[in-house]
Design an enzyme around this catalytic site. Structure first.
Site, PDB file in Angstrom:
ATOM      1  N   HIS A   1      37.529  25.084 -28.593  1.00 24.48           N
ATOM      2  CA  HIS A   1      38.865  25.008 -27.858  1.00 24.48           C
ATOM      3  C   HIS A   1      38.783  24.444 -26.629  1.00 24.48           C
ATOM      4  CE1 HIS A   1      43.038  27.415 -27.993  1.00 24.48           C
ATOM      5  NE2 HIS A   1      43.184  26.201 -27.413  1.00 24.48           N
TER       6      HIS A   1
ATOM      7  N   ASP B   1      48.440  24.787 -37.246  1.00 26.42           N
ATOM      8  CA  ASP B   1      47.370  24.892 -36.252  1.00 26.42           C
ATOM      9  C   ASP B   1      47.590  26.177 -35.467  1.00 26.42           C
ATOM     10  OD1 ASP B   1      45.621  22.895 -34.098  1.00 26.42           O
ATOM     11  OD2 ASP B   1      46.859  24.683 -33.125  1.00 26.42           O
TER      12      ASP B   1
ATOM     13  N   LYS C   1      40.237  27.406 -33.811  1.00 26.01           N
ATOM     14  CA  LYS C   1      39.601  26.843 -32.896  1.00 26.01           C
ATOM     15  C   LYS C   1      38.756  28.288 -32.359  1.00 26.01           C
ATOM     16  CE  LYS C   1      43.777  24.366 -31.424  1.00 26.01           C
ATOM     17  NZ  LYS C   1      44.684  25.316 -31.984  1.00 26.01           N
TER      18      LYS C   1
ATOM     19  N   TYR D   1      45.072  32.595 -29.769  1.00 25.90           N
ATOM     20  CA  TYR D   1      46.202  32.793 -30.179  1.00 25.90           C
ATOM     21  C   TYR D   1      46.669  34.195 -30.606  1.00 25.90           C
ATOM     22  CZ  TYR D   1      46.864  27.631 -29.898  1.00 25.90           C
ATOM     23  OH  TYR D   1      46.384  26.422 -29.602  1.00 25.90           O
TER      24      TYR D   1
END
Length: 280
Positions: free
Chosen positions: A112, A49, A79, A54
């Site tokens: 998200h 994931d 996401k 990120y």
């Protein structure tokens, strides 16, 4: 949603995904990510994931390519970030995610956070990607019941997953009940409450009974509740420990005791605040 004997979840569109995967939040250095992914694959993980937010999709893509495992064996989630929401930006950012991850398709693509000003446009773009078979399953993260009901008023396709903060200190009973009624799979981020549960006496006592760590007990609680769970770690020993939870089973009384630990404790933002402010 159904759970098979090999601990895989069948989503509402019949796509099958592992019930336990590796989260990668805050992992950004390539050597760190490469070691984590290689360790995870060696001990049995097949689900990973990530998210645009990120800023590690390139590193993950390179690490997956180097590990040599066949793409068909992997389940990769990303996401769309808040900054990339909206119809055109979602589509463009998806293409960049595929490029960075060095993939031809994603297994799961999620919104998200719910944002007021791009709410429907973002989902319309994600529906397009699903209809074009660029992604095998689609869903949302951090959606309250109110957000899901609003989405349902215009959506053509219902989300297959809602990835939410859930752990023994935040059980989200009403939301869980709603998601199950709607046949939307539940995926837990922060399943260990960012380690805030790691001194909980109830979990320690149960762990002693099975010769398991507190973390293993908490993750087992997630599995037995039917949640998909994605604990994050960069440490090889912890990665191996987190997947070693299929050789014991909590009793109904132990499950009840853990359920009663709920404190409504959030370690992340309240989705309503993010929605109303159009971001963080």
């Amino acid at each position: 949603m159904t759970i098979t004997s090999d601990n895989k979840i069948t989503l509402s569109n019949n796509v099958v995904m592992p019930q336990l995967g590796l989260g990668t939040f805050k992992l950004t250095e390539f050597d760190q990510i490469s070691q984590a992914i290689n360790t995870a694959i060696k001990v049995g993980y097949r689900s990973f994931d990530t998210a645009q937010l990120y800023q590690n999709e390139k590193q993950i893509g390179q690490a997956i390519k180097q590990c040599g495992i066949d793409r068909s064996e992997l389940f990769i989630t990303s996401k769309v970030s808040n900054a990339n929401q909206g119809y055109k930006k979602t589509l463009a950012s998806f293409e960049q995610s595929l490029k960075d991850l060095q993939l031809d398709y994603l297994d799961l693509f999620l919104v998200h956070w719910p944002l007021h000003h791009t709410f429907f446009e973002t989902w319309r773009a994600i529906e397009k990607l699903y209809e074009e078979k660029r992604v095998r399953a689609i869903g949302v993260c951090n959606f309250h019941i109110s957000h899901l009901e609003l989405l349902a008023s215009q959506a053509n396709i219902q989300p297959m997953i809602n990835q939410i903060e859930i752990h023994p200190y935040l059980t989200q009973i009403d939301l869980v009940r709603y998601l199950r009624k709607q046949n939307i799979a539940i995926e837990a981020w922060s399943p260990l409450a960012h380690n805030k549960i790691l001194n909980e006496p109830v979990l320690v006592a149960i762990g002693d009974r099975y010769n398991k760590s507190l973390s293993q007990v908490a993750l087992r609680w997630h599995l037995q509740n039917g949640y998909i769970v994605i604990p994050k770690s960069a440490h090889p020993d912890r990665i191996a420990e987190n997947i070693n939870i299929f050789d014991f089973e909590l009793t109904s009384d132990e499950m009840r005791k853990i359920n009663c630990l709920n404190q409504k404790l959030r370690t992340g933002p309240n989705p309503d605040d993010v929605y109303n402010n159009n971001g963080f």
